[in-house]
Design a protein around this motif. Sequence first.
Motif, PDB file in Angstrom:
ATOM      1  N   LEU A 102      31.170  24.023  28.753  1.00  0.00           N
ATOM      2  CA  LEU A 102      29.840  24.587  28.526  1.00  0.00           C
ATOM      3  C   LEU A 102      28.749  23.662  29.029  1.00  0.00           C
ATOM      4  N   GLU A 103      28.975  22.324  28.888  1.00  0.00           N
ATOM      5  CA  GLU A 103      28.012  21.364  29.427  1.00  0.00           C
ATOM      6  C   GLU A 103      27.957  21.456  30.948  1.00  0.00           C
ATOM      7  N   ALA A 104      29.101  21.676  31.604  1.00  0.00           N
ATOM      8  CA  ALA A 104      29.102  21.829  33.070  1.00  0.00           C
ATOM      9  C   ALA A 104      28.259  23.030  33.484  1.00  0.00           C
ATOM     10  N   VAL A 105      28.347  24.111  32.696  1.00  0.00           N
ATOM     11  CA  VAL A 105      27.503  25.278  32.989  1.00  0.00           C
ATOM     12  C   VAL A 105      26.041  24.929  32.801  1.00  0.00           C
ATOM     13  N   ALA A 106      25.722  24.164  31.747  1.00  0.00           N
ATOM     14  CA  ALA A 106      24.333  23.792  31.484  1.00  0.00           C
ATOM     15  C   ALA A 106      23.765  22.942  32.606  1.00  0.00           C
ATOM     16  N   ARG A 107      24.600  22.119  33.232  1.00  0.00           N
ATOM     17  CA  ARG A 107      24.121  21.276  34.335  1.00  0.00           C
ATOM     18  C   ARG A 107      23.999  22.043  35.661  1.00  0.00           C
ATOM     19  N   THR A 108      24.503  23.259  35.699  1.00  0.00           N
ATOM     20  CA  THR A 108      24.468  24.023  36.954  1.00  0.00           C
ATOM     21  C   THR A 108      23.225  24.910  36.961  1.00  0.00           C
ATOM     22  N   PRO A 109      22.273  24.637  37.844  1.00  0.00           N
ATOM     23  CA  PRO A 109      21.072  25.482  37.899  1.00  0.00           C
ATOM     24  C   PRO A 109      21.426  26.887  38.391  1.00  0.00           C
ATOM     25  N   ASP A 110      20.549  27.848  38.052  1.00  0.00           N
ATOM     26  CA  ASP A 110      20.653  29.257  38.469  1.00  0.00           C
ATOM     27  C   ASP A 110      21.745  30.025  37.744  1.00  0.00           C
ATOM     28  N   LEU A 111      22.518  29.356  36.857  1.00  0.00           N
ATOM     29  CA  LEU A 111      23.403  30.099  35.980  1.00  0.00           C
ATOM     30  C   LEU A 111      22.624  30.467  34.728  1.00  0.00           C
ATOM     31  N   LEU A 112      22.744  31.720  34.301  1.00  0.00           N
ATOM     32  CA  LEU A 112      21.920  32.224  33.207  1.00  0.00           C
ATOM     33  C   LEU A 112      22.329  31.602  31.864  1.00  0.00           C
ATOM     34  N   ARG A 113      21.316  31.367  31.023  1.00  0.00           N
ATOM     35  CA  ARG A 113      21.584  30.917  29.652  1.00  0.00           C
ATOM     36  C   ARG A 113      21.682  32.102  28.690  1.00  0.00           C
ATOM     37  N   ASP A 114      21.131  33.231  29.135  1.00  0.00           N
ATOM     38  CA  ASP A 114      21.192  34.444  28.323  1.00  0.00           C
ATOM     39  C   ASP A 114      21.550  35.608  29.251  1.00  0.00           C
ATOM     40  N   PRO A 115      22.695  36.207  29.059  1.00  0.00           N
ATOM     41  CA  PRO A 115      23.701  35.996  27.995  1.00  0.00           C
ATOM     42  C   PRO A 115      24.342  34.601  28.075  1.00  0.00           C
ATOM     43  N   PRO A 116      24.755  34.059  26.934  1.00  0.00           N
ATOM     44  CA  PRO A 116      25.295  32.696  26.930  1.00  0.00           C
ATOM     45  C   PRO A 116      26.681  32.650  27.564  1.00  0.00           C
TER      46      PRO A 116
END
Length: 562
Positions: free
Chosen positions: A469-483
Amino acid sequence: MTNRSSFLKLILLLAAALLLLLVAEVAGAQEAPTATPPDLPAQSSAVRSDDGAGLEAVDSAPVVIDGVVLFKVRGVSALPAEKRAQVIADRISALAADPGFSREALRIDESRPGLSVLMAGSHMVMGLTDADARLENIERHILASLFLTRVGDAVDNWRHDRTPATLQRNALVALGSTFVLALIFLAGARLFRKARAFLEQRLRQRIHDVQFQTFRVVRAQQLWGVLNGAISLLWVVVVLTAVYLYLSSVLVLFPWTRGLAGDLIELLLNPLRTLGLGFLQAVPKLAFLAVLFFLLRYTLKLVRHFFDNIRDGTVVMASFDPEWAMPTYRLIRLLLIALGVIVAYPYIPGSQSEAFKGVSIFIGVIFSLGSSSVIGNLIAGYTMTYRRVFKAGDRVSIGSYLGDVEQVHLMVTHLRTPKNELVAIPNSTILNSEVVNFSTLARTRGLILHTTVGIGYGTPWRQVEAMLLEAVARTPDLLRDPPPFVRQTALGEFNVTYEINAYCADPREMFRLYTELHRNILDLFNEYGVQIMTPSYEGDPEQPKVVPPERWYTAPARSPEN
């Protein structure tokens, strides 16, 4: 009964007359034949032809010398008028070419009854019968005198036109006419260029669109094109007129081309006469076709205007996608044109002729033989349109091809791959293939990107999910919502398979986002010293297979801080 008896009597009288004529012919053939001019048949036959009781008379033909008609002669079936006229013309030309012949040698021989022979010394020029005189409605001896004068004039003119002085003078006149024609062309071309420039400077800016409220009927560019075409047509007419006058005046100067000069007007008028008569006969049908054409044209414009408004969103129809507007317009246009052709076909000039029917059948056969795949692709194109399979700009996967839809035509669909390759796929192939559309749901719910890693059983699954999940958070342009979310897809013999799922809004960025996500996963697992055991596992190494932070930027890699 009375009518039938009269009819039988008439048949018997005709049969008796025919029998008497046959007997007379046989008797005449048994008698010693008299000398007959070789340019016409026996006198009795000619007379009978004129009376309608013997051989059927044929049309008359002119005797022409150097393009000038001297007179006309008649013929019969045994000696056609054209052949007789040519024989007489050749004799007159031979007399004119003979330097030993003089006009005073021409005379008329009336020694044979019912026949006047024009003689040139001891040579015969032609013979005249009473039938020839009746053709001109004049006495035979008077007609012979007139013909004798015309023959003498023809001989004098033939010789005069071929004298060196006359030929030299006419050649100079022809040269001067050519020079005048060249001057007319140069001056006319310059004048028309100036006229076109003047009109373009003074009128073009004043010509505006012809429109009814917001509906544009005729564009200003089209009006200017009509005016410019009229100027060009006027110049063509001037050129053709000048050329015709030049040829008719030059060709008449020389005896060898004088006949062609006389035929120029016929060469122009005969086609025009034929076209004119055909046009007059076809005027009612052409009027109907013109009305039908303009009615169909403006109907198509109104239909196009309506569907343009649907496409632009000005007109909204329930359960009708704006993307269907242009394909539906094309279908309706095809139906209207087909209906117009069906209505117009009987009114097309020449449509009932066998040639027109043969060409129509030939075109139909060629179309039917070569259009099976074309029709299949057309039907497939419309089927995909109304099924909403994809539209321009969507990222799709069709068979073994993946890319962005560039253009959707009725026959083929153009696909641009991530390698910037343009692929043309027939619509019939698409209809029979599986199509994956990455963009349709991505506009509203987002597209899920996912990747898997295999981690050993010795690593807590909560730690692994947190790192993913942290790897996703560090990747720009991937949506946070939906999580984003993690799934454990398999418990293998040596590792646990984790699947990270994250949403993106633009499917065209999926390859770049996959790369960024994989980089961040590698960095995070290296930071926390967790070994990725994918794709296979043989045994635990002495040291975990991780890359320490101090080696992340080993040459030639560069730290973003530098």
